[in-house]
Design an enzyme around this catalytic site. Structure first.
Site, short mmCIF file in Angstrom:
data_model
loop_
_atom_site.label_atom_id
_atom_site.label_comp_id
_atom_site.label_asym_id
_atom_site.label_seq_id
_atom_site.Cartn_x
_atom_site.Cartn_y
_atom_site.Cartn_z
N LYS A 1 0.92 -1.16 0.14
CA LYS A 1 -0.08 0.07 -0.06
C LYS A 1 0.84 1.25 0.11
O LYS A 1 0.60 2.11 -0.79
CB LYS A 1 -0.60 0.18 1.15
N ASN A 2 1.90 1.24 1.07
CA ASN A 2 2.76 2.62 1.02
C ASN A 2 3.78 2.78 -0.18
O ASN A 2 4.25 3.87 -0.11
CB ASN A 2 3.20 2.42 2.45
N ARG B 1 -4.95 10.37 3.45
CA ARG B 1 -3.65 11.37 3.91
C ARG B 1 -2.65 11.48 2.75
O ARG B 1 -2.02 12.15 2.30
CB ARG B 1 -2.98 11.14 5.17
N CYS C 1 -5.55 12.49 12.10
CA CYS C 1 -6.00 11.20 12.07
C CYS C 1 -5.91 10.70 13.47
O CYS C 1 -5.35 11.16 14.50
CB CYS C 1 -5.59 10.55 11.00
N ARG D 1 -0.41 14.81 12.40
CA ARG D 1 0.44 14.37 10.91
C ARG D 1 0.42 15.77 10.29
O ARG D 1 -0.55 15.84 9.10
CB ARG D 1 -0.36 13.38 10.49
N ASP E 1 4.13 20.25 7.10
CA ASP E 1 5.06 21.43 6.87
C ASP E 1 6.33 20.99 6.38
O ASP E 1 6.74 21.90 5.47
CB ASP E 1 5.20 21.95 8.30
N LEU E 2 6.81 19.83 6.43
CA LEU E 2 8.03 19.44 5.83
C LEU E 2 7.79 19.28 4.39
O LEU E 2 8.71 19.52 3.56
CB LEU E 2 8.72 18.13 6.63
N ASP F 1 4.44 1.03 11.78
CA ASP F 1 3.39 0.22 11.40
C ASP F 1 3.22 -1.14 11.68
O ASP F 1 2.37 -1.90 11.56
CB ASP F 1 3.22 0.52 9.92
N ILE G 1 7.44 7.57 16.79
CA ILE G 1 7.05 8.35 15.40
C ILE G 1 5.87 9.03 15.57
O ILE G 1 5.57 10.26 15.23
CB ILE G 1 6.79 7.44 14.38
N ARG H 1 -8.72 -0.39 4.02
CA ARG H 1 -7.59 0.52 3.56
C ARG H 1 -6.25 -0.21 3.06
O ARG H 1 -5.88 0.57 2.28
CB ARG H 1 -7.41 1.67 4.50
C1 LIG Z 1 1.05 6.33 2.75
C2 LIG Z 1 2.28 5.96 3.67
O1 LIG Z 1 3.43 5.68 3.24
N1 LIG Z 1 2.21 6.33 5.06
C3 LIG Z 1 3.42 5.84 5.78
C4 LIG Z 1 4.07 6.87 5.93
O2 LIG Z 1 3.33 8.05 6.49
P1 LIG Z 1 3.68 9.58 6.42
O3 LIG Z 1 4.45 9.94 5.31
O4 LIG Z 1 2.48 10.43 6.57
O5 LIG Z 1 4.69 9.57 7.67
P2 LIG Z 1 6.03 10.78 7.95
O6 LIG Z 1 7.21 9.80 7.86
O7 LIG Z 1 5.80 11.75 7.21
O8 LIG Z 1 5.94 10.89 9.45
C5 LIG Z 1 6.79 10.77 10.59
C6 LIG Z 1 6.78 12.06 11.42
O9 LIG Z 1 7.02 13.26 10.85
C7 LIG Z 1 5.84 14.11 11.23
N2 LIG Z 1 5.77 15.11 10.27
C8 LIG Z 1 5.52 14.70 8.91
C9 LIG Z 1 5.54 15.62 7.88
C10 LIG Z 1 5.66 16.90 7.92
O10 LIG Z 1 5.40 17.61 6.97
N3 LIG Z 1 5.54 17.21 9.42
C11 LIG Z 1 5.66 16.39 10.49
O11 LIG Z 1 5.98 16.95 11.38
C12 LIG Z 1 4.72 13.34 11.39
O12 LIG Z 1 3.74 14.06 12.22
C13 LIG Z 1 5.39 12.03 12.14
O13 LIG Z 1 5.19 12.32 13.47
O14 LIG Z 1 5.15 6.89 6.97
C14 LIG Z 1 4.96 6.46 8.29
C15 LIG Z 1 5.97 6.39 9.09
O15 LIG Z 1 6.80 5.29 8.82
C16 LIG Z 1 3.88 5.37 8.28
O16 LIG Z 1 3.46 5.14 9.43
C17 LIG Z 1 2.97 5.35 7.44
O17 LIG Z 1 2.34 4.02 7.09
C1 LIG Z 2 -0.76 4.68 9.18
C2 LIG Z 2 -0.76 4.12 8.13
O1 LIG Z 2 -1.07 4.79 6.83
P1 LIG Z 2 -1.38 6.13 6.28
O2 LIG Z 2 -0.24 7.02 6.26
O3 LIG Z 2 -2.19 6.04 4.81
O4 LIG Z 2 -2.57 6.60 7.21
C3 LIG Z 2 -0.26 2.69 7.75
O5 LIG Z 2 0.08 2.30 6.88
O6 LIG Z 2 -0.21 1.88 8.82
#
Ligand SMILES: CC(=O)N[C@H]1[C@@H](OP(=O)(O)OP(=O)(O)OC[C@H]2O[C@@H](n3ccc(=O)[nH]c3=O)[C@H](O)[C@@H]2O)O[C@H](CO)[C@@H](O)[C@@H]1O
Ligand SMILES: C=C(OP(=O)(O)O)C(=O)O
Length: 425
Positions: A22-23, A100, A124, A129, A132-133, A313, A335, A405
């Site tokens: 999925k990811n 997301r 969520c 989540r 900003d990055l 995850d 995380i 999902r």
């Molecule tokens: C669709 C997908 O691939 N989802 C995965 C992706 O989510 P996702 O890409 O949303 O997760 P991130 O790696 O970005 O998040 C890591 C951390 O960074 C923080 N953060 C992230 C972006 C940002 O702009 N600002 C910020 O502060 C988040 O709140 C979190 O605390 O990686 C996560 C961490 O391995 C997994 O749990 C999710 O399953």
């Molecule tokens: C948190 C997850 O996914 P998503 O980033 O799509 O919410 C996940 O795959 O466990």
């Protein structure tokens, strides 16, 4: 609303075929927007999030052809995206709020069309989540970005390559900026980039479309921008989280599971923890065999962190295992700030868990007892199914739309391993 009913007590035995990740498939589908020609993606899992992404791309005007004949059957299911007809650059709230990962169209739309409007995804169950990055990384490439009325509005004539250091490791931000940089003018260097296997898979797909990328899978990715990307073909990498979930099911039930069509090299931290729990693990090509020889698992301590450390995850699933393991396991979630939603539901099944901030202390009990529980997010849902597999009597899991999902045919796959599981409506 559908529910899943699990009757516990069966050791799981047999082989299970792992689906595409999925990811990985979600960013890859978004990346097809960058191409000038159709892109063919295979090993696409039949998941609700894939359908949502297809709707999002179709809403932007892309042509989507789904191989209906095979999709969902675990064979070479495929999707062809034709981005030539894209005529909108707006990702609406209705779709983004349900998934997301929709925010991953931001980088591609901006790079290809010079303009994108994407609804802010919002928080969520597992945390706030923010994005900003993503925004900071695209700004580093020269994008003008404002957040207005709940939308991220981005524009740029042509993005310019730059060196950018991510403040913290983010999978999504790395993906968005990586995709955008493929069409930027000049060279982009991304430092403190996420190293997840799904980033590598996205880079492989982009390279098949003509992108010039080096270092994906390390903390430093170098992208040399090109004028255009062409069509291409790519097979999605196996889902390491689905693989881990089935292996934990085998470990908890004292069974023997063979996960096939998977990628053992993406699962080091998970396989180490399963070995620590007492599982005998062997790897042969794309197969992983886990054998518990009927033993009860031993409790394990773990701390979630970016790849190659232990994945967040898989945290909920290992918590379910610790609930019935021998000993005490300490789990640190680093995380997401709110990823212990499954704890209260596991307590309903008789688990002994104490949470203090980001740490959960799980004392293994001799048995869990089935009860009605509620799924709160995707991996929480998986952990409740796992707990149900070993609980005495029936566990009824409500709100399983979360599960759909991210897990393809999970009841069929678990039934094939001997679990007593069914879906009711
Ligand atoms: C669709 C997908 O691939 N989802 C995965 C992706 O989510 P996702 O890409 O949303 O997760 P991130 O790696 O970005 O998040 C890591 C951390 O960074 C923080 N953060 C992230 C972006 C940002 O702009 N600002 C910020 O502060 C988040 O709140 C979190 O605390 O990686 C996560 C961490 O391995 C997994 O749990 C999710 O399953
Ligand atoms: C948190 C997850 O996914 P998503 O980033 O799509 O919410 C996940 O795959 O466990």
């Amino acid at each position: 609303m559908d529910k899943i009913v699990v009757e516990g007590g069966q050791p799981l035995n047999g082989e299970v075929q792992i689906s595409g990740a999925k990811n990985a498939v979600l960013p890859i589908l978004c990346a097809t927007l960058l191409a000038d020609e159709p892109v063919e993606i295979s090993n696409v899992p039949h998941l609700h999030d894939v359908v949502t992404t297809a709707k999002l791309l179709a809403g932007l005007g892309a042509g989507i052809t789904v191989d209906q004949g095979t999709i969902g059957k675990g064979s070479e299911s495929g999707v062809i995206v034709d981005p030539r007809s894209v005529n909108s650059h707006v990702a609406p709230y209705e779709l983004v709020k349900t998934m997301r990962a929709s925010v991953l169209v931001l980088g591609p739309l901006l790079a290809k069309y010079g303009h994108a409007e994407v609804s802010l995804p919002g928080g969520c169950a597992i945390g706030s989540r923010p994005v900003d990055l993503h925004i900071k990384g695209l700004q580093a490439l020269g994008a003008e970005i404002s957040v207005d009325h709940g939308f991220i509005k981005a524009s740029a004539k042509r993005l310019k390559g730059a060196r950018h250091v991510f403040d913290i490791v983010s999978v999504g931000a790395t993906e968005n900026v990586l995709m955008a940089a493929t069409l930027a003018q000049g060279t982009t260097v991304l430092e403190n980039a996420a190293m997840e296997p799904e980033i590598v898979d996205l880079a492989e797909c982009l390279k098949a479309m003509g992108a010039k990328i080096e270092g994906a899978g390390t903390g430093r990715i170098v992208i040399e921008g090109v004028e255009r990307l062409h069509g291409g073909k790519h097979a999605v990498v196996a889902d390491r989280i689905e693989t881990g979930t089935f292996l934990v099911a085998g470990a908890m039930t004292g069974g023997r599971i063979v996960a096939r069509k998977t990628r053992p090299d993406t699962l080091d931290a998970v396989l180490d923890k399963l070995t620590e729990a007492g599982a005998e693990i062997s790897v042969d090509g794309d197969r992983i065999t886990l054998d518990m020889h009927g033993r009860r698992p031993k409790a394990v301590n773990l701390t979630t962190a970016p790849h190659p450390a232990f994945p967040t995850d898989m945290q909920a699933q290992f918590m379910a295992m610790n609930c019935i393991a021998d000993g005490v396991g300490v789990i640190n979630e680093t995380i997401f700030e709110n990823r212990f939603m499954h704890v209260n539901e596991l307590l309903r099944l008789g688990a002994d868990i104490r949470v203090d901030g980001h740490t959960a202390v799980v004392r293994g009990v001799n048995k869990l007892s089935g009860a009605p529980v509620m799924a709160t997010d995707l991996r929480a849902s998986a952990s409740l199914i796992l707990a149900g597999l070993v609980a005495e009597g029936e566990t009824v899991i409500d709100r399983i739309y979360h599960l759909d999902r991210g897990y393809e045919n999970i009841e069929e796959k678990l039934s094939g391993l001997g679990a007593k599981i069914r879906r009711t409506s």
